[in-house]
Every structure is written in C-alpha cells, then in structure tokens.
Design a protein around this motif. Sequence first.
Motif, PDB file in Angstrom:
ATOM      1  N   ALA A 213       0.280  -0.760   0.237  1.00 22.92           N
ATOM      2  CA  ALA A 213       0.170  -0.217  -0.244  1.00 22.92           C
ATOM      3  C   ALA A 213       0.922   0.861   0.343  1.00 22.92           C
ATOM      4  CB  ALA A 213      -1.040  -0.109   1.257  1.00 22.92           C
ATOM      5  N   GLY A 214       1.800   1.050   0.767  1.00 19.94           N
ATOM      6  CA  GLY A 214       3.113   1.768   0.734  1.00 19.94           C
ATOM      7  C   GLY A 214       3.478   2.912  -0.408  1.00 19.94           C
ATOM      8  N   VAL A 215       3.714   1.388  -1.566  1.00 20.11           N
ATOM      9  CA  VAL A 215       4.234   1.614  -2.759  1.00 20.11           C
ATOM     10  C   VAL A 215       3.103   1.955  -3.789  1.00 20.11           C
ATOM     11  CG1 VAL A 215       5.345   0.624  -5.075  1.00 20.11           C
ATOM     12  CG2 VAL A 215       5.662  -0.358  -2.272  1.00 20.11           C
ATOM     13  N   ILE A 216       2.188   1.699  -3.269  1.00 19.46           N
ATOM     14  CA  ILE A 216       0.792   2.413  -4.439  1.00 19.46           C
ATOM     15  C   ILE A 216       0.737   3.901  -3.825  1.00 19.46           C
ATOM     16  CG2 ILE A 216      -1.174   2.157  -4.995  1.00 19.46           C
ATOM     17  CD1 ILE A 216       0.303   0.454  -6.162  1.00 19.46           C
ATOM     18  N   GLU A 217       1.003   4.059  -2.692  1.00 21.84           N
ATOM     19  CA  GLU A 217       0.575   5.185  -2.567  1.00 21.84           C
ATOM     20  C   GLU A 217       1.350   6.523  -2.724  1.00 21.84           C
ATOM     21  OE1 GLU A 217      -1.013   7.394   1.781  1.00 21.84           O
ATOM     22  OE2 GLU A 217      -0.125   5.696   2.189  1.00 21.84           O
ATOM     23  N   ARG A 218       3.045   6.164  -2.998  1.00 21.73           N
ATOM     24  CA  ARG A 218       3.413   6.891  -3.255  1.00 21.73           C
ATOM     25  C   ARG A 218       3.121   7.124  -5.185  1.00 21.73           C
ATOM     26  NH1 ARG A 218       6.901   4.159  -0.034  1.00 21.73           N
ATOM     27  NH2 ARG A 218       7.614   2.629  -0.973  1.00 21.73           N
ATOM     28  N   ARG A 219       3.389   6.039  -5.750  1.00 22.35           N
ATOM     29  CA  ARG A 219       2.960   6.146  -7.138  1.00 22.35           C
ATOM     30  C   ARG A 219       1.706   6.778  -7.511  1.00 22.35           C
ATOM     31  NH1 ARG A 219       3.352  -0.063  -8.928  1.00 22.35           N
ATOM     32  NH2 ARG A 219       5.900  -0.809  -8.452  1.00 22.35           N
ATOM     33  N   ALA A 220       0.491   6.829  -6.554  1.00 18.01           N
ATOM     34  CA  ALA A 220      -0.615   7.750  -7.000  1.00 18.01           C
ATOM     35  C   ALA A 220      -0.729   8.739  -7.198  1.00 18.01           C
ATOM     36  CB  ALA A 220      -1.627   7.150  -5.981  1.00 18.01           C
ATOM     37  N   ARG A 221       0.419   9.548  -5.603  1.00 17.02           N
ATOM     38  CA  ARG A 221       0.759  10.828  -5.438  1.00 17.02           C
ATOM     39  C   ARG A 221       1.148  11.460  -6.709  1.00 17.02           C
ATOM     40  NH1 ARG A 221       4.483  10.558  -1.035  1.00 17.02           N
ATOM     41  NH2 ARG A 221       2.688   9.783  -0.038  1.00 17.02           N
ATOM     42  N   ASN A 222       1.957  10.313  -7.405  1.00 16.49           N
ATOM     43  CA  ASN A 222       3.048  11.290  -8.758  1.00 16.49           C
ATOM     44  C   ASN A 222       2.806  10.620  -9.670  1.00 16.49           C
ATOM     45  OD1 ASN A 222       4.707  12.420  -6.487  1.00 16.49           O
ATOM     46  ND2 ASN A 222       5.747  10.429  -6.231  1.00 16.49           N
ATOM     47  N   SER A 223       1.505  10.256 -10.085  1.00 17.40           N
ATOM     48  CA  SER A 223       0.357   9.593 -11.103  1.00 17.40           C
ATOM     49  C   SER A 223       0.294  10.635 -12.438  1.00 17.40           C
ATOM     50  CB  SER A 223      -0.830   9.097 -10.653  1.00 17.40           C
ATOM     51  OG  SER A 223      -1.871  10.064 -10.198  1.00 17.40           O
ATOM     52  N   GLY A 224       0.121  12.115 -12.033  1.00 17.84           N
ATOM     53  CA  GLY A 224       0.409  13.082 -13.006  1.00 17.84           C
ATOM     54  C   GLY A 224      -0.173  13.205 -14.484  1.00 17.84           C
ATOM     55  N   ASP A 225       1.351  12.656 -15.744  1.00 21.68           N
ATOM     56  CA  ASP A 225       0.095  12.232 -17.074  1.00 21.68           C
ATOM     57  C   ASP A 225      -0.897  10.788 -16.934  1.00 21.68           C
ATOM     58  OD1 ASP A 225       0.318  14.554 -17.897  1.00 21.68           O
ATOM     59  OD2 ASP A 225       2.709  14.263 -18.874  1.00 21.68           O
ATOM     60  N   TYR A 226      -0.220   9.793 -16.442  1.00 21.43           N
ATOM     61  CA  TYR A 226      -0.894   8.629 -16.521  1.00 21.43           C
ATOM     62  C   TYR A 226      -2.239   8.610 -16.187  1.00 21.43           C
ATOM     63  CZ  TYR A 226       3.822   6.334 -15.563  1.00 21.43           C
ATOM     64  OH  TYR A 226       5.300   6.143 -16.560  1.00 21.43           O
ATOM     65  N   ILE A 227      -3.140   9.510 -15.637  1.00 25.09           N
ATOM     66  CA  ILE A 227      -4.433   9.783 -14.981  1.00 25.09           C
ATOM     67  C   ILE A 227      -5.074  11.396 -15.841  1.00 25.09           C
ATOM     68  CG2 ILE A 227      -4.359   8.389 -13.044  1.00 25.09           C
ATOM     69  CD1 ILE A 227      -4.302  11.148 -11.769  1.00 25.09           C
ATOM     70  N   LYS A 228      -4.085  11.267 -16.761  1.00 29.56           N
ATOM     71  CA  LYS A 228      -4.680  12.473 -17.947  1.00 29.56           C
ATOM     72  C   LYS A 228      -6.024  13.053 -17.927  1.00 29.56           C
ATOM     73  CE  LYS A 228      -2.620  11.499 -21.846  1.00 29.56           C
ATOM     74  NZ  LYS A 228      -1.451  12.045 -22.600  1.00 29.56           N
ATOM     75  N   CYS A 229      -6.626  11.264 -18.682  1.00 30.87           N
ATOM     76  CA  CYS A 229      -7.492  10.785 -19.526  1.00 30.87           C
ATOM     77  C   CYS A 229      -9.162  11.040 -18.451  1.00 30.87           C
ATOM     78  CB  CYS A 229      -7.844   9.261 -19.929  1.00 30.87           C
ATOM     79  SG  CYS A 229      -7.198   8.548 -19.038  1.00 30.87           S
ATOM     80  N   ILE A 230      -9.158  10.568 -17.042  1.00 32.50           N
ATOM     81  CA  ILE A 230      -9.413  10.527 -15.868  1.00 32.50           C
ATOM     82  C   ILE A 230      -9.820  12.115 -15.502  1.00 32.50           C
ATOM     83  CG2 ILE A 230     -10.482  10.069 -14.325  1.00 32.50           C
ATOM     84  CD1 ILE A 230     -10.451   8.622 -16.209  1.00 32.50           C
TER      85      ILE A 230
END
Length: 232
Positions: A213-230
């Motif tokens: 969960a800690g790893v995913i939380e960090r990735r989500a915080r830095n998701s940036g362009d990965y979530i631009k379609c949403i």
Amino acid sequence: MRGERRPSFRSLIRRFVLIAVALVLLPYLLILVYALPFTRPVSTMMLSELALFRGYDRRWVSLDDISPHLVRSVMMSEDGQFCSHGGVDWTQMRGVVEDALDGEATRGASTIPMQTAKNLFLWNGRSFIRKGLELPLAIGADFVWSKRRMMEVYLNIAEWGPGIYGAEAAAQHHFKVPASKLSARQAALLAVSLPNPITRVASKPGRGLQRLAGVIERRARNSGDYIKCIYG
C-alpha cells in the motif's frame, strides 16, 4: 398424438448453435446499453450471489463521488497504462505469451477494461477460452465507452470482500466512510487488495499488505500524466 413430429437431430443442433451465437453476441449488445450513463451494470459474480440466495452489498455511485485517491491508486496498482492503451496492453500481453511459450511462470497482464469485461460477462479462473472471449470484449468496451465511464463501471462492480461489490460498499464496510472520503492510505489498501480481496483484507492489513500500500500510495501521488484521461 399421431402426426406429431419430434424435432430432428439437425433441428436440435441448429437451435443449439443459434443459442450459442446469441450468448456470444449478447455482451456486445450490453456494451452499447451500458454506455448510457443512467445504466448500472451488475457483474456475473453478483448474479451468482443472487442465484445462490446469498445476496450482496453494492451501492452505485458516480465517478465524481469516488475519492480521486482511490481512482489513482487503482489505476497505478492495476493498470498504469490505462489512459494510453485501447483496452489491451499488447506489450504486456506479448511478454506473457513469450513466457508461456518458454515454459516460464506468466505474470498478470489484465488491464482494467479486461477485468471489467471479465467481471461483467464472463467467469473467474484462468483458461485460454475465457481469455479469448475477454480480449475482444475489452477492446469493444474501451472503444464504445469513455475512459471515465470505464473506470466508473469498474469501480462499481469490483469485488472487495465476500458479498462486497463496488467502491461505496467497500469504503463503508472496511473503513466506515463513504467512497468520496477515502484517505490516500485507505485507497491504497483497497487497491492492493483487489487481486484477491478474500485473503487480502483492506481493513486488516498485514505487514506485507501495508508495504504494498505504501508503494501504491507513492505512485498515486506522483501519477501525473498517467491519469490525464480521468482528471485531465
């Protein structure tokens, strides 16, 4: 009665083929129906719960009523290329096929559209038949639906525990909050429990689940362009 003719073997085969074709085509019709924003699709797992008289908890909410923390966490955990592929991540899929041909253990390559197609129209378990049906359904749904609609449907049918389906029921069951109020850590815990929500309990995480969960939380915080379609 005299004169009454029984259906011939050829007639029975024809009927069987027509029924089989109808069952194969039905999901594609439902893809069109489910594109309508007021529809609230149910999964085959939910239908099986009803068939077994067990019932289930699912409370449909719009994507706007689901915490962005959960959307980002699920995307970064389940399908980091969600915004860029057309339903299937062919690069990942090619790697899986090569591993299988080499006799190596295969890794997961299911995208969110593939998981949505499986949950809505197919069954659990690994088989080439199911995967063969799943791929065109995922491509079709991704072509017809917007990315926001795809994510909305997925987060409202995903299983998060025995009889617990969708983000709202999961948030209430595991953390006693609405889906809109999930914190970053709660969202990450729900995301990493998705591969096996029966043994991975978001509200009772062990040390390994906390670490993931800690790893995913960090990735989500830095998701940036990965979530631009949403949230672009």
